[in-house]
Structure formats: C-alpha cells, structure tokens
Design a protein around this motif. Sequence first.
Motif, PDB file in Angstrom:
ATOM      1  N   PHE A  20       4.709  11.176   1.246  1.00  0.00           N
ATOM      2  CA  PHE A  20       5.097  10.712   2.575  1.00  0.00           C
ATOM      3  C   PHE A  20       5.798  11.800   3.382  1.00  0.00           C
ATOM      4  O   PHE A  20       6.567  12.586   2.850  1.00  0.00           O
ATOM      5  N   THR A  21       5.554  11.785   4.689  1.00  0.00           N
ATOM      6  CA  THR A  21       6.315  12.617   5.609  1.00  0.00           C
ATOM      7  C   THR A  21       7.455  11.779   6.173  1.00  0.00           C
ATOM      8  O   THR A  21       7.511  10.567   5.952  1.00  0.00           O
ATOM      9  N   ASP A  24       6.084   9.008   8.342  1.00  0.00           N
ATOM     10  CA  ASP A  24       5.536   7.901   7.546  1.00  0.00           C
ATOM     11  C   ASP A  24       6.639   6.952   7.102  1.00  0.00           C
ATOM     12  O   ASP A  24       6.497   5.720   7.181  1.00  0.00           O
ATOM     13  N   LEU A  27       8.013   4.964  10.084  1.00  0.00           N
ATOM     14  CA  LEU A  27       7.064   3.921  10.463  1.00  0.00           C
ATOM     15  C   LEU A  27       7.112   2.755   9.486  1.00  0.00           C
ATOM     16  O   LEU A  27       7.239   1.588   9.895  1.00  0.00           O
ATOM     17  N   PHE A  28       7.056   3.040   8.197  1.00  0.00           N
ATOM     18  CA  PHE A  28       7.093   1.983   7.192  1.00  0.00           C
ATOM     19  C   PHE A  28       8.442   1.271   7.178  1.00  0.00           C
ATOM     20  O   PHE A  28       8.505   0.052   7.061  1.00  0.00           O
ATOM     21  N   THR A  60       2.035  -1.656   8.418  1.00  0.00           N
ATOM     22  CA  THR A  60       2.588  -0.306   8.270  1.00  0.00           C
ATOM     23  C   THR A  60       2.391   0.218   6.849  1.00  0.00           C
ATOM     24  O   THR A  60       2.182   1.411   6.656  1.00  0.00           O
ATOM     25  N   VAL A  64       0.322   3.853   6.007  1.00  0.00           N
ATOM     26  CA  VAL A  64       0.888   5.011   5.292  1.00  0.00           C
ATOM     27  C   VAL A  64       0.357   5.133   3.868  1.00  0.00           C
ATOM     28  O   VAL A  64       0.780   6.015   3.133  1.00  0.00           O
ATOM     29  N   PRO A  66      -1.789   6.453   1.012  1.00  0.00           N
ATOM     30  CA  PRO A  66      -2.559   7.687   0.840  1.00  0.00           C
ATOM     31  C   PRO A  66      -4.022   7.389   0.483  1.00  0.00           C
ATOM     32  O   PRO A  66      -4.308   6.465  -0.265  1.00  0.00           O
ATOM     33  N   HIS A  71      -4.447  12.655   4.673  1.00  0.00           N
ATOM     34  CA  HIS A  71      -3.067  12.412   4.251  1.00  0.00           C
ATOM     35  C   HIS A  71      -2.854  10.923   3.995  1.00  0.00           C
ATOM     36  O   HIS A  71      -2.360  10.521   2.961  1.00  0.00           O
ATOM     37  N   ASN A  72      -3.229  10.101   4.975  1.00  0.00           N
ATOM     38  CA  ASN A  72      -3.122   8.659   4.825  1.00  0.00           C
ATOM     39  C   ASN A  72      -4.080   7.985   5.800  1.00  0.00           C
ATOM     40  O   ASN A  72      -4.829   8.640   6.519  1.00  0.00           O
ATOM     41  N   LEU A  74      -3.459   6.346   8.521  1.00  0.00           N
ATOM     42  CA  LEU A  74      -3.118   6.641   9.913  1.00  0.00           C
ATOM     43  C   LEU A  74      -3.735   7.968  10.349  1.00  0.00           C
ATOM     44  O   LEU A  74      -4.306   8.065  11.449  1.00  0.00           O
ATOM     45  N   GLN A  75      -3.669   8.979   9.522  1.00  0.00           N
ATOM     46  CA  GLN A  75      -4.269  10.272   9.852  1.00  0.00           C
ATOM     47  C   GLN A  75      -5.781  10.160   9.970  1.00  0.00           C
ATOM     48  O   GLN A  75      -6.390  10.775  10.841  1.00  0.00           O
TER      49      GLN A  75
END
Length: 101
Positions: A20-21, A24, A27-28, A60, A64, A66, A71-72, A74-75
């Motif tokens: 996770f960034t 991320d 957001l979660f 959410t 997020v 993976p 990346h996940n 969302l990306q």
Amino acid sequence: MNNYLIPANSKKSQLILGFFTGVDLILFGSGVGLTLILLLTIQSANMGVMLLILAPALITGFLVMPIPNYHNVLQFIVNLYTYFTERRRYYWKGWCHNGEE
C-alpha cells in the motif's frame, strides 16, 4: 563475468506493508471510518440497508486490493480511463527523425 542481480520486488520496499501507498491507506481508512460512523448512527435490521452502510468499506477495499501487473484496482481503472480518453494517434519520432516537416 559481470552478472548483476536486480531483485524483482525492489519497489515493494517503498510500500507500506509491501502493498500500500499512503494514498491507498488514506482512501481505505476514510471508507472504513465512514462505515463505522454509519454503523453507529443508523440502526437497522434490513439487509439492504446494512449492505448500503457497509458499501464504503467494501468499495474502498476493492479499489486498494492488489492485482497482478498493476499496483491495485484503482490504478488499473485510472490506466483504462486514460487509455480510452487520450489521443490515440502516435507520431513517429525515432532515431532517424530530425524534427523537420
């Protein structure tokens, strides 16, 4: 012989828990926080209402999660949107292109 070993997971060390960034987790966390607030304020035994209350955390969490090659989720959605909305005409600028028309 000059053999170089580059670890395949070298970017994972820059991530929190390896997945996770900071964005991320924010957001979660906001989705889970909103779900907790809704659970504390809305009293209902109806299954449909409970699914709506749990929706922010579920959505959410899905975003997020993976997935391989991205990346996940969302990306992946951002890349898909960019692919379909950006210009698709590619101009050749290779090694023999001098910039003159």
